[in-house]
Design a protein around this motif. Structure first.
Motif, PDB file in Angstrom:
ATOM      1  N   THR A 249       0.832  -1.211   0.000  1.00  0.00           N
ATOM      2  CA  THR A 249       0.000   0.000   0.000  1.00  0.00           C
ATOM      3  C   THR A 249       0.867   1.260   0.000  1.00  0.00           C
ATOM      4  OG1 THR A 249      -0.135  -0.220   2.402  1.00  0.00           O
ATOM      5  CG2 THR A 249      -1.971  -1.091   1.112  1.00  0.00           C
TER       6      THR A 249
ATOM      7  N   ASP B  92      -0.737   5.074   7.729  1.00  0.00           N
ATOM      8  CA  ASP B  92      -2.170   4.862   7.957  1.00  0.00           C
ATOM      9  C   ASP B  92      -2.981   6.162   7.924  1.00  0.00           C
ATOM     10  OD1 ASP B  92      -1.545   2.212   8.185  1.00  0.00           O
ATOM     11  OD2 ASP B  92      -1.672   2.142  10.372  1.00  0.00           O
TER      12      ASP B  92
ATOM     13  N   PHE C 267      -3.966   6.991   4.393  1.00  0.00           N
ATOM     14  CA  PHE C 267      -4.667   5.953   3.623  1.00  0.00           C
ATOM     15  C   PHE C 267      -6.019   6.504   3.135  1.00  0.00           C
ATOM     16  CE2 PHE C 267      -7.108   2.079   2.935  1.00  0.00           C
ATOM     17  CZ  PHE C 267      -6.174   1.168   2.464  1.00  0.00           C
TER      18      PHE C 267
ATOM     19  N   ALA D 272      -9.094   6.171   3.135  1.00  0.00           N
ATOM     20  CA  ALA D 272     -10.145   5.376   3.781  1.00  0.00           C
ATOM     21  C   ALA D 272     -11.545   5.807   3.318  1.00  0.00           C
ATOM     22  CB  ALA D 272     -10.023   5.501   5.300  1.00  0.00           C
TER      23      ALA D 272
ATOM     24  N   ARG E 281     -14.348   3.523   1.594  1.00  0.00           N
ATOM     25  CA  ARG E 281     -15.649   3.344   2.248  1.00  0.00           C
ATOM     26  C   ARG E 281     -16.770   3.527   1.223  1.00  0.00           C
ATOM     27  NH1 ARG E 281     -14.983   7.151   6.121  1.00  0.00           N
ATOM     28  NH2 ARG E 281     -13.416   5.907   7.173  1.00  0.00           N
TER      29      ARG E 281
ATOM     30  N   GLU F 194     -16.602  -0.665   4.559  1.00  0.00           N
ATOM     31  CA  GLU F 194     -16.702   0.165   5.756  1.00  0.00           C
ATOM     32  C   GLU F 194     -15.636  -0.220   6.774  1.00  0.00           C
ATOM     33  OE1 GLU F 194     -20.012   0.887   9.255  1.00  0.00           O
ATOM     34  OE2 GLU F 194     -20.663   0.016   7.348  1.00  0.00           O
TER      35      GLU F 194
ATOM     36  N   GLN G 103     -11.998  -1.433   7.757  1.00  0.00           N
ATOM     37  CA  GLN G 103     -10.664  -1.362   7.167  1.00  0.00           C
ATOM     38  C   GLN G 103      -9.615  -1.554   8.258  1.00  0.00           C
ATOM     39  OE1 GLN G 103     -10.365   2.357   5.008  1.00  0.00           O
ATOM     40  NE2 GLN G 103     -12.351   2.077   4.004  1.00  0.00           N
TER      41      GLN G 103
ATOM     42  N   LEU H 257      -5.721  -1.271   8.727  1.00  0.00           N
ATOM     43  CA  LEU H 257      -4.566  -0.679   8.050  1.00  0.00           C
ATOM     44  C   LEU H 257      -3.295  -1.004   8.827  1.00  0.00           C
ATOM     45  CD1 LEU H 257      -6.123   2.854   7.413  1.00  0.00           C
ATOM     46  CD2 LEU H 257      -6.387   0.736   6.083  1.00  0.00           C
TER      47      LEU H 257
ATOM     48  N   ALA I 295      -3.155  -4.276   4.125  1.00  0.00           N
ATOM     49  CA  ALA I 295      -4.456  -3.829   4.627  1.00  0.00           C
ATOM     50  C   ALA I 295      -5.477  -4.917   4.356  1.00  0.00           C
ATOM     51  CB  ALA I 295      -4.889  -2.528   3.958  1.00  0.00           C
TER      52      ALA I 295
ATOM     53  N   LEU J 251      -9.661  -4.934   3.735  1.00  0.00           N
ATOM     54  CA  LEU J 251     -10.887  -4.153   3.552  1.00  0.00           C
ATOM     55  C   LEU J 251     -12.060  -5.124   3.555  1.00  0.00           C
ATOM     56  CD1 LEU J 251      -9.563  -2.187   0.429  1.00  0.00           C
ATOM     57  CD2 LEU J 251      -9.218  -1.621   2.855  1.00  0.00           C
TER      58      LEU J 251
END
Length: 269
Positions: A37, A41, A44, A46, A50, A55, A57, A59, A69, A71
């Motif tokens: 990645t 964090d 990230f 996010a 999402r 929703e 995650q 990290l 990560a 997800l």
DNA sequence: ATGGTTGTAGGACAA
């Protein structure tokens, strides 16, 4: 219900968001495990992820290098990370997730094995020594897992173990990712019923199968000098749940592609 | 033949 789990070495999540969206639309995963990645964090993406429906995650990243990560559309029951070879270098994240009525909770591991540098000699190449040590630790760790918990291990293992996992066994047998010491150690980590190679169970050799093509080729598809570096392993008790495996070769031809393509496993109830 | 490309960086290093 079952569950669909994708793994993808994205080679930077921040420049692969369009690709992630395409993966989600194409493979319809419930869980996506990422490697490389390459972001701390707090940076990230996010919120954007999402928006794609993930929703939950987990990290485990750092600035610039490595990073994994998980997800998920479904809530995590438990999460964790693990340091390998005594290094806190963000190569392993794990989460337990409900896989549906017939399966129950499963433990999902997103793993990024060191690439190992260029020279296949642990005496002169510290990166190769690190990789061999990491692969050895994989067996010890696998033997320490609870026998009661169904588990799935996915990720960029950076080893192509079979002849049909590389474009030329002869020309790559001294190239890191396909050398004897790496393959021996990878096999030791699976042997004795520790793991089943789910991808090769469903797409057996001698069919050629690759998940990575170098950026350096003039025409990756025409030359097709690929390697199968990305894997999905499952504990033997999940074998009856195998439904399907998909290697998304077309992703290598997407705009701004990663050099790795996603691999997806479906488990059925 | 010892190249070639991508990414994080904002130079060299990793892959």
């Amino acid at each position: 219900m079952g569950i669909r789990i994708s793994t993808w070495n994205v080679n930077s999540i921040r420049i692969r968001l369009d690709g992630l969206q395409r993966l989600v639309e194409t493979a319809r995963p419930d869980v996506v495990c990422l490697q490389e990645t390459k972001v701390a964090d707090h940076l990230f993406p996010a919120a954007a992820i999402r928006e794609l429906g993930f929703e939950h995650q987990l990290l485990h990243g750092a600035k610039g290098y490595n990073g994994v990560a998980i997800l998920s559309r479904r809530p995590f029951i438990e999460t964790g990370t693990r340091a390998w070879c005594g290094r806190e270098d963000c190569r392993h994240a794990l989460a337990s997730i409900d896989a549906g009525e017939g399966i129950g909770p499963i433990e999902i591991h997103s793993l990024y094995v060191p690439a190992g540098g260029d020279i296949p000699d642990p005496e002169t190449n510290d990166k190769f020594a690190h990789k061999l040590q990491f692969l050895e630790e994989m067996r010890d760790w696998s033997m320490s897992l609870s026998p009661d918990t169904p588990a799935v291990l996915v990720g960029d293992l950076n080893v192509a173990p079979l002849e049909s996992d590389v474009w030329s066994h002869r020309q790559l047998r001294n190239v890191i990712s396909h050398t004897e010491p790496e393959i021996e150690r990878l096999n030791r980590a699976m042997e004795d019923g520790l793991w089943i190679d789910a991808v090769r169970h469903l797409i057996p050799p001698p069919e050629r199968l690759y998940t990575w093509w170098s950026y350096r080729a003039r025409d990756w598809s025409a030359s097709d000098r690929g390697r199968r570096l990305d894997h999905i392993w499952v504990r033997p008790e999940l074998e009856p749940r195998f439904d399907d495996v998909q290697v998304l070769r077309e992703a290598r031809g997407w705009p701004k592609p990663s050099d790795h393509v996603p691999v997806t496993l479906s488990l059925k109830d």
